[in-house]
Design an enzyme around this catalytic site. Structure first.
Site, short mmCIF file in Angstrom:
data_model
loop_
_atom_site.label_atom_id
_atom_site.label_comp_id
_atom_site.label_asym_id
_atom_site.label_seq_id
_atom_site.Cartn_x
_atom_site.Cartn_y
_atom_site.Cartn_z
N HIS A 37 4.79 6.45 4.34
CA HIS A 37 4.78 6.98 5.70
C HIS A 37 5.24 6.02 6.79
O HIS A 37 5.82 6.45 7.78
CB HIS A 37 3.38 7.50 6.05
CG HIS A 37 2.88 8.50 5.07
ND1 HIS A 37 3.51 9.70 4.84
CD2 HIS A 37 1.85 8.45 4.19
CE1 HIS A 37 2.87 10.37 3.90
NE2 HIS A 37 1.86 9.62 3.48
N PRO A 47 0.84 -1.20 0.00
CA PRO A 47 0.00 0.00 0.00
C PRO A 47 0.87 1.25 0.00
O PRO A 47 1.91 1.30 0.69
CB PRO A 47 -0.80 -0.12 1.30
CG PRO A 47 -0.29 -1.30 2.03
CD PRO A 47 0.65 -2.05 1.17
N LEU A 48 0.46 2.21 -0.79
CA LEU A 48 1.27 3.42 -0.98
C LEU A 48 1.52 4.15 0.34
O LEU A 48 2.61 4.66 0.56
CB LEU A 48 0.56 4.35 -1.98
CG LEU A 48 1.46 5.46 -2.55
CD1 LEU A 48 2.59 4.88 -3.37
CD2 LEU A 48 0.63 6.42 -3.39
N CYS A 49 0.49 4.15 1.23
CA CYS A 49 0.69 4.91 2.48
C CYS A 49 1.77 4.25 3.34
O CYS A 49 2.53 4.95 4.01
CB CYS A 49 -0.63 5.07 3.23
SG CYS A 49 -1.35 3.52 3.73
N THR A 50 1.84 2.91 3.31
CA THR A 50 2.90 2.23 4.06
C THR A 50 4.27 2.62 3.51
O THR A 50 5.20 2.94 4.25
CB THR A 50 2.72 0.71 3.98
OG1 THR A 50 1.46 0.36 4.49
CG2 THR A 50 3.81 -0.01 4.76
#
Lengths: 474, 532
Positions: A255, A249-252
């Site tokens: 961030h 996942p992009l957020c992982t």
């Protein structure tokens, strides 16, 4: 049970169709009597024959087999020599397949691969040498087999499978796939499902069914399967066999990175586009300078977040989504596929039904399971669009209407299971010529009511084509 | 350069496995299709060197089944012709050929020669010859693999006195979280975390291993048992209820959270008591791990060191890897580091014990600290396999037992029948100087002849043929005659691939070899494993 019927039924068709196609029946009697003469000598008649070991199986009867379609005799080997086999992929499996098929006695083999040879191929792709690095896999593999195996002709196609028209694929009796991509496999499967035609009665026209044998490996595991398009489970019927592609996942990635893979993905997905190294070039995982750059940046990020395990091999593995591979598993799976091709051509033994699993991490396991069809499969159970037209409509205006209705390019093709109605490509000038002549002919002369037609076009992404049926209004 | 060439396999067996392969010397008896297909995979993998022993001359039929021959090789020595083409596959691999006949292979001098290799592989030897070689090599602890292709039938027999596996590659390795005896630093971190003080977002990014420990504390308080640990399904269900109670609502009123979903999915795998598995205990209790042993093999020295560690701590050294879990980076990294440091610490202690053992046994110090660290990561899957010699006589008796087994698996029975028929074909060869189905006489005549060999094998096992013969299918005998000892390329390629991987297992000590006989049937493409 149904699968069994399908397979037997197909084999009986197959045998007769090959007999018809090779017209060996004309001289069958002469050959029979000469082999009979040889039999009367008490020495082994095949002792000094180059193909002795295959002909033991093709010439001799077997009560173990219990297949009524098997007729022992020297004709079987002649059939092998006439059959046209297409190999998809000249990589780890492809190299093995070409060798195996050539040593089954197949003489008309073609191979498609768009890749070039890389140093990391050489631990298993045994037809290539260091001096071949950078050359076309298909061309080097074909040249090698042609030189090594006298009498065998392998024709290479250094291109993508999507570049070949349906008429190309229709010209083969068997297709064997040695691919490492699910998408390419699905494309090939869809093409062969498209070529298999259903008649007005809703039955599959057997002379349009081209069986597909498909092999796959990962590390010490592999599988081999046989698909009779539209008659048995196809690749899309059993898509859940393939593991879903791992996507972080992009957020992982952006961030909360935790794993070394997250660090590499961050550089690949975010930093490369932000920092535009190498004058804004696209990231090329085969370019060692690019890999080094990503590795260095991923290292920085991993130190920032206190993450252990980023190294160059992992970096490259993530960038290229590398599947580990060894020579031995490829050898086993390609052999398994080739054995099925030999059985299809000769009936010397019954084909597997229909999926083989192999694994030799802990001991050795080799066994088969039956995959069932998915009645909802959009690929091998597709429905046709019914289109109403007049018998007097010209092909030209019909095609124009289709282009408008389905948003096609200006060069679609329209084919039946056995031939082309309209198909213009530079590779087949004869067909193009005939196609252009057809444009001004009435549909009543070109197609029969309710039989399935295939409309193919580069704009049709999800499948290769649309199935349509014509209903005449007059 | 070497790294790039072997990249795809290094990802499987690592540098250590590759180094073992690169020091292996393999001797192959024969140079027919089966032999060259085995060698192909070994040369590609990068073994140190191979040696072909064969005196055969290239015939027409070789050109139809052996890829490592060219029509221009007709009449040449087959071993020599194939050698050149095999060596082309990998310039790093050395290869030689010796012009030796099959008959010489079991004379004392040749056997002595064979014992200088790391692994010996025989292709298409009849069982009696393979048994003679196995007798000698087994005594000398040289692994031996005998393989055959006979028509559509493939056979592989591994004969190894003792095979040890360390640094194995399990697909689903056991997790080693030690929730029942938490690492002190981790416990301190958990104790220092007050969920009530965390924001909604922080709770949703709390690693599930912390949620587990918080729930476990409540679970113990509820039961008034400070050492309670969920072991049954009901226990885990109760524990899960406690974890659920920690869920928080977001602004939108949702309680969905990935870390809680992971906690549920991993519950069974994570809540495992820290134990030493029975098969590991068995290995640690082996005489070679006892204080009186003088064994200096690295595996057994390491295991003896491990035994001392287990005696002191009553558990295996910590694996040290933390499974991935939803978390903020900081807390995940902190826990990962706690586990990693503890594993390094455990490995260091094992290493001190190993040094002690080396001194006690007067062994050179060959085990590095790094080797010990890697060993400690998979101590729960160490494995010792002890095999047997090949013996036509005793094998026949066991085969018949498989055939006669009531309620036996049909596929395995069919495979057992092929094994028996191969032995009968060997006797046929021994008595008639040729295999069944290899001359002009109709197969039916050879088939009857072959049947009488089956009967004589059964009699030698002191069994009644009238009882055993009805266990055989009627089609097996004529089928063997149909094959006429053919060695079709495709079957050889398949058997060769499997056999090559067995050699790699024996060379790397990272995988479990076949134990000990594999029979492949090309009709069904199914295999069966037998233990003799």
């Amino acid at each position: 049970m149904f699968q069994d019927m399908v397979s037997k039924h197909w084999q009986s068709y197959y045998f007769h169709s090959i007999q018809y196609k090779t017209s060996f029946l004309e001289n069958r009697m002469g050959k029979m009597s000469s082999s009979f003469r040889r039999m009367s000598i008490s020495n082994d008649p095949l002792a000094n024959n180059r193909w002795r070991d295959i002909r033991r199986l093709t010439d001799r009867d077997s009560i173990h087999l219990r297949n009524p379609n098997f007729e022992p005799g020297p004709e079987n080997f002649e059939i092998i020599q006439q059959i046209r086999v297409l190999v998809i992929g000249a990589g780890g499996l492809g190299c093995e397949l070409l060798k195996n098929l050539a040593l089954c006695g197949f003489q008309h083999i073609e191979v498609i691969d768009m890749d070039t040879i890389d140093l990391s191929n050489l631990n298993r792709q045994f037809l290539f040498r260091e001096s071949d690095i950078g050359k076309s896999k298909a061309e080097v593999a074909a040249a090698f087999v042609n030189e090594r195996i006298e009498g065998c002709t392998v024709i290479p196609h250094n291109c993508r499978i999507e570049e070949k028209p349906p008429s190309f694929y229709r010209s083969f009796h068997i297709v064997v796939c040695g691919l490492d991509s699910v998408n390419a496999r699905r494309w090939m499967n869809a093409m062969l499902c498209d070529l298999a035609q259903v008649n007005a009665m809703g039955e599959v026209e057997e002379n349009t069914v081209i069986p597909m044998i498909d092999g796959g490996t990962e590390g010490f595991k592999g599988n081999a399967r046989i698909v009779y398009p539209r008659m048995s489970a196809c690749i899309d019927c059993t898509l859940d066999l393939y593991p879903p592609q791992m996507n972080f996942p992009l957020c992982t990635i952006a961030h909360t990175p935790r794993l070394p893979e997250h660090c590499v993905e961050y550089v690949k997905v975010i930093q490369w586009d932000e920092l535009k190294p190498f004058q804004g070039a696209d990231l090329d995982a085969d370019n060692p300078n690019h890999v080094d750059w990503v590795f260095e940046k991923a290292m920085e990020r991993s130190q920032q977040y206190d993450i252990r395990g980023v190294d160059r091999r992992l970096t490259q593995g993530v960038l290229k989504r590398i599947i580990p591979a060894v020579a031995s598993t490829n050898a086993v799976i390609a052999a398994s596929c080739s054995i099925e091709a030999l059985k299809l051509a000769t009936n010397i033994a019954n084909n597997i039904n229909n999926y083989l699993n192999f694994n030799d991490v802990d001991g050795v396991y080799c066994g088969t399971v039956e995959m069932g069809r998915n009645p909802e499969c959009p690929t091998c159970n597709r429905r046709s669009e019914v289109i109403s037209v007049s018998r007097t409509d010209l092909l030209k205006s019909f095609l124009e209407n289709l282009v408008r209705a389905f948003n096609l390019s200006d060069n679609p093709s329209l084919t039946t299971g056995t031939g082309s109605i309209y198909e213009v490509s530079e590779f087949f000038p004869d067909i193009a010529e005939r196609s252009k002549n057809n444009l001004n002919r009435p549909l009543g002369d070109l197609v029969s009511e309710n039989s399935e037609l295939l409309l193919s076009d580069i704009s049709l992404k999800s499948s290769n084509s649309i199935s349509i049926r014509v209903k005449f209004t007059d | 350069m070497k790294d790039a060439r072997y990249d795809r396999q290094l990802r499987l067996w690592g540098e250590e496995g590759q180094a073992s392969i690169e020091s292996a010397s393999v001797c192959v008896l024969g140079s027919s299709a089966l032999a060259t297909e085995i060698l192909k995979s070994l040369v590609l993998a990068g073994i140190n060197s191979f040696c072909i022993l064969d005196d055969a001359v290239v015939q027409n039929a070789d050109l139809g089944n052996n890829f490592f021959l060219h029509v221009s090789d007709l009449g040449r020595k087959r071993g020599e012709a194939t050698l050149a083409k095999l060596k082309e596959l990998n310039p790093a691999v050395g290869g030689t050929w010796e012009d030796v006949s099959l008959e010489e292979w079991h004379d004392e001098r040749m056997l002595y020669r064979l014992s200088s290799f790391s692994v010996v592989v025989a292709s298409n030897l009849r069982t009696s010859t393979a048994a003679a070689i196995s007798d000698y090599l087994f005594e000398n602890s040289i692994p031996f693999i005998s393989c055959r292709v006979f028509g559509l039938i493939g056979y592989i027999r591994v004969s190894v006195r003792e095979h040890t596996v360390a640094n194995s590659h399990e697909e689903n390795p056991r997790e080693d979280l030690r929730l029942d005896r938490p690492l002190p630093e981790f416990q301190a971190m958990v104790d220092g975390t007050d969920l009530a003080e965390l924001s909604v977002d922080e709770i949703r990014h709390t690693p599930y291993i912390i949620l587990y420990m918080k729930a476990l504390k409540m679970y113990r308080e509820k039961l008034s048992d400070p050492s309670a640990f969920p072991e049954s399904y009901a226990d885990r269900k109760a524990l899960w209820g406690l974890i659920e109670s920690m869920r928080v609502e977001t602004d939108t009123g949702s309680t969905d959270a990935e870390n809680f979903d992971e906690a549920k999915a991993k519950l069974l795998r994570s809540f495992q008591k820290t134990t030493v598995p029975a098969h590991v205990v068995e290995i640690l209790n082996d005489a070679k791990c006892s204080s009186s042993s003088t064994c200096t093999q690295p595996f057994w020295i390491i295991c003896t060191g491990l035994r001392k560690f287990v005696e002191k701590h009553h558990c295996l050294p910590l694996k040290g890897n933390l499974p991935d879990m939803t978390s903020d980076s900081k807390r995940y990294a902190r826990i990962a580091n706690i586990y990693h440091s503890a594993a390094v610490q455990d490995a260091r202690e094992v290493y001190q014990f190993i040094r002690e053992v080396e001194r006690e046994r007067g062994a050179d110090s060959v085990i590095s600290e790094d080797m010990c660290y890697r060993f400690c990561k998979t101590t729960d899957s160490i494995h010792v396999q002890r095999g047997s010699k090949i013996s036509a006589e005793s094998d026949a008796g066991k085969i018949i037992e498989f055939l006669a087994e009531e309620n036996g698996d049909a596929q395995k029975k069919s495979a057992a029948e092929w094994l028996l028929l191969l032995l009968a074909a060997d006797r046929f060869l021994q008595e008639k100087g040729r295999f069944p189905g290899t001359n002009g006489v109709p197969c039916t005549i050879d088939s009857a002849d072959l049947k009488s060999r089956v009967i004589s094998i059964v009699r030698r096992c002191n069994l009644n043929p009238d009882q055993i013969l009805p266990l055989l299918s009627e089609s097996g005998l004529p089928e063997i005659c149909r094959y006429g000892a053919a060695e079709p390329h495709v079957i050889s390629a398949l058997v060769g691939g499997i056999a090559a991987q067995e050699v790699i297992k024996l060379a790397t000590n990272q995988y479990i070899p076949l134990d000990n006989t594999f029979l492949y049937d090309g009709h069904t493409q199914c295999g069966a494993t037998f233990r003799f």
